[in-house]
Design an enzyme around this catalytic site. Structure first.
Site, mmCIF file in Angstrom:
data_model
loop_
_atom_site.group_PDB
_atom_site.id
_atom_site.type_symbol
_atom_site.label_atom_id
_atom_site.label_comp_id
_atom_site.label_asym_id
_atom_site.label_seq_id
_atom_site.Cartn_x
_atom_site.Cartn_y
_atom_site.Cartn_z
ATOM 1 N N GLU A 150 -1.307 -4.484 -19.476
ATOM 2 C CA GLU A 150 -1.863 -5.633 -19.949
ATOM 3 C C GLU A 150 -3.575 -5.739 -19.629
ATOM 4 O O GLU A 150 -4.034 -5.612 -18.399
ATOM 5 C CB GLU A 150 -1.382 -6.968 -19.403
ATOM 6 N N SER A 160 -5.129 -11.994 -21.883
ATOM 7 C CA SER A 160 -4.049 -12.873 -21.772
ATOM 8 C C SER A 160 -4.843 -14.129 -22.622
ATOM 9 O O SER A 160 -6.080 -14.262 -22.383
ATOM 10 C CB SER A 160 -3.763 -13.351 -20.331
ATOM 11 N N ARG A 191 -2.972 -2.135 -9.806
ATOM 12 C CA ARG A 191 -3.626 -3.048 -11.023
ATOM 13 C C ARG A 191 -4.390 -4.534 -10.644
ATOM 14 O O ARG A 191 -4.472 -5.161 -11.733
ATOM 15 C CB ARG A 191 -2.612 -2.762 -12.313
ATOM 16 N N HIS A 192 -4.049 -4.601 -9.518
ATOM 17 C CA HIS A 192 -4.414 -5.978 -8.922
ATOM 18 C C HIS A 192 -5.735 -6.140 -7.893
ATOM 19 O O HIS A 192 -5.332 -5.142 -6.944
ATOM 20 C CB HIS A 192 -3.222 -6.548 -8.311
ATOM 21 N N ARG A 217 -8.101 -14.210 -6.899
ATOM 22 C CA ARG A 217 -6.734 -14.160 -7.091
ATOM 23 C C ARG A 217 -6.136 -13.717 -5.411
ATOM 24 O O ARG A 217 -6.628 -12.519 -5.134
ATOM 25 C CB ARG A 217 -6.081 -13.120 -8.054
ATOM 26 N N ARG A 275 -9.760 -3.798 -15.537
ATOM 27 C CA ARG A 275 -8.528 -3.259 -16.202
ATOM 28 C C ARG A 275 -8.813 -2.507 -17.493
ATOM 29 O O ARG A 275 -8.292 -1.462 -17.436
ATOM 30 C CB ARG A 275 -7.653 -4.369 -16.683
ATOM 31 N N GLU A 291 -3.881 -12.358 -4.302
ATOM 32 C CA GLU A 291 -2.616 -11.564 -4.641
ATOM 33 C C GLU A 291 -1.997 -11.129 -3.103
ATOM 34 O O GLU A 291 -2.506 -10.546 -2.403
ATOM 35 C CB GLU A 291 -3.178 -10.174 -5.114
HETATM 36 P P1 AMO Z 1 -4.601 -14.070 -16.613
HETATM 37 O O1 AMO Z 1 -4.367 -14.589 -15.466
HETATM 38 O O2 AMO Z 1 -3.618 -13.058 -17.253
HETATM 39 O O3 AMO Z 1 -5.071 -15.245 -17.578
HETATM 40 O O4 AMO Z 1 -5.885 -13.065 -16.318
HETATM 41 C C1 AMO Z 1 -6.683 -12.710 -17.620
HETATM 42 C C2 AMO Z 1 -6.998 -11.322 -17.540
HETATM 43 O O5 AMO Z 1 -7.791 -10.951 -16.268
HETATM 44 C C3 AMO Z 1 -7.077 -9.663 -15.390
HETATM 45 N N1 AMO Z 1 -6.603 -10.010 -14.211
HETATM 46 C C4 AMO Z 1 -6.731 -9.172 -13.139
HETATM 47 N N2 AMO Z 1 -7.192 -7.961 -13.091
HETATM 48 C C5 AMO Z 1 -7.231 -7.432 -11.848
HETATM 49 N N3 AMO Z 1 -6.590 -7.920 -10.942
HETATM 50 C C6 AMO Z 1 -6.121 -9.225 -10.793
HETATM 51 N N4 AMO Z 1 -5.623 -9.823 -9.886
HETATM 52 C C7 AMO Z 1 -5.981 -9.863 -12.261
HETATM 53 N N5 AMO Z 1 -5.858 -11.001 -12.620
HETATM 54 C C8 AMO Z 1 -6.031 -11.112 -14.004
HETATM 55 C C9 AMO Z 1 -5.951 -8.944 -16.380
HETATM 56 C C10 AMO Z 1 -5.641 -10.453 -17.474
HETATM 57 O O6 AMO Z 1 -4.991 -10.045 -18.655
HETATM 58 N N6 AMO Z 1 -6.962 -18.165 -17.913
HETATM 59 C C11 AMO Z 1 -6.207 -16.912 -18.335
HETATM 60 C C12 AMO Z 1 -6.830 -16.402 -19.635
HETATM 61 C C13 AMO Z 1 -6.697 -17.360 -20.706
HETATM 62 O O7 AMO Z 1 -5.829 -18.147 -21.238
HETATM 63 O O8 AMO Z 1 -8.104 -17.632 -21.508
HETATM 64 C C14 AMO Z 1 -6.011 -16.184 -17.101
HETATM 65 O O9 AMO Z 1 -6.593 -16.296 -16.265
HETATM 66 O O10 AMO Z 1 -6.775 -8.051 -17.530
#
Ligand code: AMO
Length: 459
Positions: free
Chosen positions: A365, A368, A225-226, A217, A416, A219
């Site tokens: 969270e 997802s 938390r990212h 990502r 997370r 970001e």
């Molecule tokens: P989403 O984008 O919510 O959903 O990501 C799913 C889970 O991944 C973790 N997460 C992260 N942790 C740390 N840093 C980040 N930048 C980050 N981005 C995401 C979180 C989050 O809940 N494809 C969908 C999932 C699905 O529908 O099956 C998805 O990527 O814990």
């Protein structure tokens, strides 16, 4: 002579043993030198007495933290009042009569001998190869490994097959701008933002799958938390008969992971002063709107126009779940369709909202997911509506063109979960080598930094 592991030494009282490990600390007490020796099993106190071996004593004088050594000695029971209950070998010590250096180390930049490291986060990460060796840091990754293991077990209980997916894709998996582009032999490609497209394709073949993979990502912000590189642990299941079946599945996996890891590693949690998490028989479930109303009641904040929960809201609704349901988990469903990715199934009863969900744990969270659009034409229409170029999704769309049963799935962020379970202040502590805007292994120097704004978040 065969090497034994340090935590096995109490089973060899009054016997000679060979131990190999690393010097965690050296304490000179006049004529005696005490060493804390660390191996993969634990820590051992070694006494080097020149009366026992002048040679070993000379070697001990040279030792510094992180030197690797091999030593032979007799395991002795410690007197009652000298027993150290904090370490597994604390009932014994070894009197060394042979000591040999097997690897040298330079002088350390800081003290690694204490129970905690007490370093600022940048230093903790700048010296990652070294700080990862400290007991307090190693524990984080022992717990992380256990979480992944429990995930695999739970996924197998759901009869899912493990798959391994590409991390370079032709299209942006989740849409949005936070995607890393790759120059792929002169063609444009993308680092996957999630294993989403491939796990969906694979339920056409295997029906139920799970995957543990890195996802990326880009970001544009610095938060606690990212990360820019995430370990995603995902499940996808076809032939689902109801939305609730998906909720049951992720609540089962989420609670099983946390319950088993907390139980099997209660000693680690206790040593880090972490209370056992609260796991209720039933995870409370709320729609986003219901959650917002509860938060409004508790705080007076008007959330009626908000399309999502912000970090403060997540913390508040988790407090509610703890107080009202004795649960550190809470499931939130029915997010607005336009806030979720293109593949999300709109709720037939109210298409403005979707058959989507998040699982929150201890204030954040951790998961997802959603039921997916499985009809080819509906999928094409959803992509068109969002301006997504279907040319980049050829392989994905092929799966739906040739038929796909009703399906859905979910994704946990491994870092997370680790961060929340161990109550770490920053997600970077839950990643071996965290990537963010400011770091790939080492921090970028200011002059190297691209002309890009870094948004720092309060939370
Ligand atoms: P989403 O984008 O919510 O959903 O990501 C799913 C889970 O991944 C973790 N997460 C992260 N942790 C740390 N840093 C980040 N930048 C980050 N981005 C995401 C979180 C989050 O809940 N494809 C969908 C999932 C699905 O529908 O099956 C998805 O990527 O814990």
């Amino acid at each position: 002579m065969m090497r034994i592991l340090i935590n096995d030494t109490p089973n060899h009282i009054d016997k000679e043993v060979l131990v190999q490990g690393v010097v965690a600390a050296r304490r000179d007490h006049g004529k005696l030198i005490f060493l804390d020796i660390r191996d993969r099993s634990g820590i051992l106190q070694v006494v080097v007495n020149p009366k026992l071996s002048e040679e070993a004593y000379k070697v001990a004088l040279e030792l510094r933290p992180e030197f690797a050594v091999a030593l032979k000695g007799i395991v002795k029971k410690r007197p009652e009042k000298l027993i150290n209950t904090k370490i597994a070998s604390g009932t014994v010590e070894v009197g060394a009569h042979h000591l040999e250096i097997i690897a040298h180390a330079e002088t350390l930049p800081f003290d690694m001998g204490g129970e905690t490291l007490n370093l600022e986060l940048p230093t903790l990460l700048d010296y990652r190869s070294l700080t990862l060796r400290h007991d307090s840091v190693k524990k984080i990754f022992l717990i992380q490994a256990a979480i992944a293991e429990e995930f695999r077990k739970a996924a197998k209980e759901l009869d899912c097959t493990e798959i391994f997916v590409p991390t370079i894709a032709a299209g942006a998996t989740e849409g949005g701008a936070d995607v890393f582009k790759v120059d792929y032999y002169g063609h444009e490609a993308f680092m996957i933002q999630s294993p989403q497209l491939y796990k969906q394709i694979m339920v056409g073949a295997l029906e139920r799958v799970f995957v543990i993979t890195k996802a990326y990502r880009a970001e544009p912000s610095v938060t606690t938390r990212h990360l820019s590189e995430v370990t995603m642990i995902d499940i996808e299941m076809a032939f689902i008969n109801s939305f609730e079946e998906l909720l049951d599945a992720f609540e089962f996996v989420g609670t099983a992971m946390i319950k088993n890891v907390s139980k099997n590693h209660a000693d680690i949690l206790e040593s880090l002063n972490i209370e056992q998490p609260l796991i209720a028989n039933k995870v409370p479930r709320l729609t986003l709107r219901e959650a917002q109303q509860i938060i409004t009641k508790r705080t007076g904040r008007d959330l009626s126009k908000e399309l999502d929960l912000n970090p403060e809201d997540e913390r508040e609704i988790c407090l509610w779940a703890r107080e009202e349901h004795k649960s550190d988990f809470v499931t939130i469903t029915h997010y607005p369709t336009k806030k979720r990715a293109f593949y999300t199934y709109p709720d037939p009863k109210d298409p403005e909202y979707s058959l989507s969900y998040d699982l929150l744990f201890k204030g954040t969270e951790i998961l997802s997911g959603s039921r997916r659009i499985n009809d080819y034409d509906q999928l094409l229409a959803a992509m068109k509506e969002r301006g997504i170029n279907k040319e980049n999704f050829g392989m994905y769309l092929q799966a739906f063109k040739y038929g796909m049963p009703p399906e859905g799935g979910f994704s946990f962020g491994l870092e997370r979960i680790t961060m929340k379970l161990l109550e770490l202040a920053n997600i970077r502590e839950a990643s071996l080598f965290p990537r963010d805007m400011e770091r790939v292994d080492e921090r970028f120097s200011i002059t190297e930094k691209k002309d890009q704004q870094v948004h720092k978040e309060k939370s």
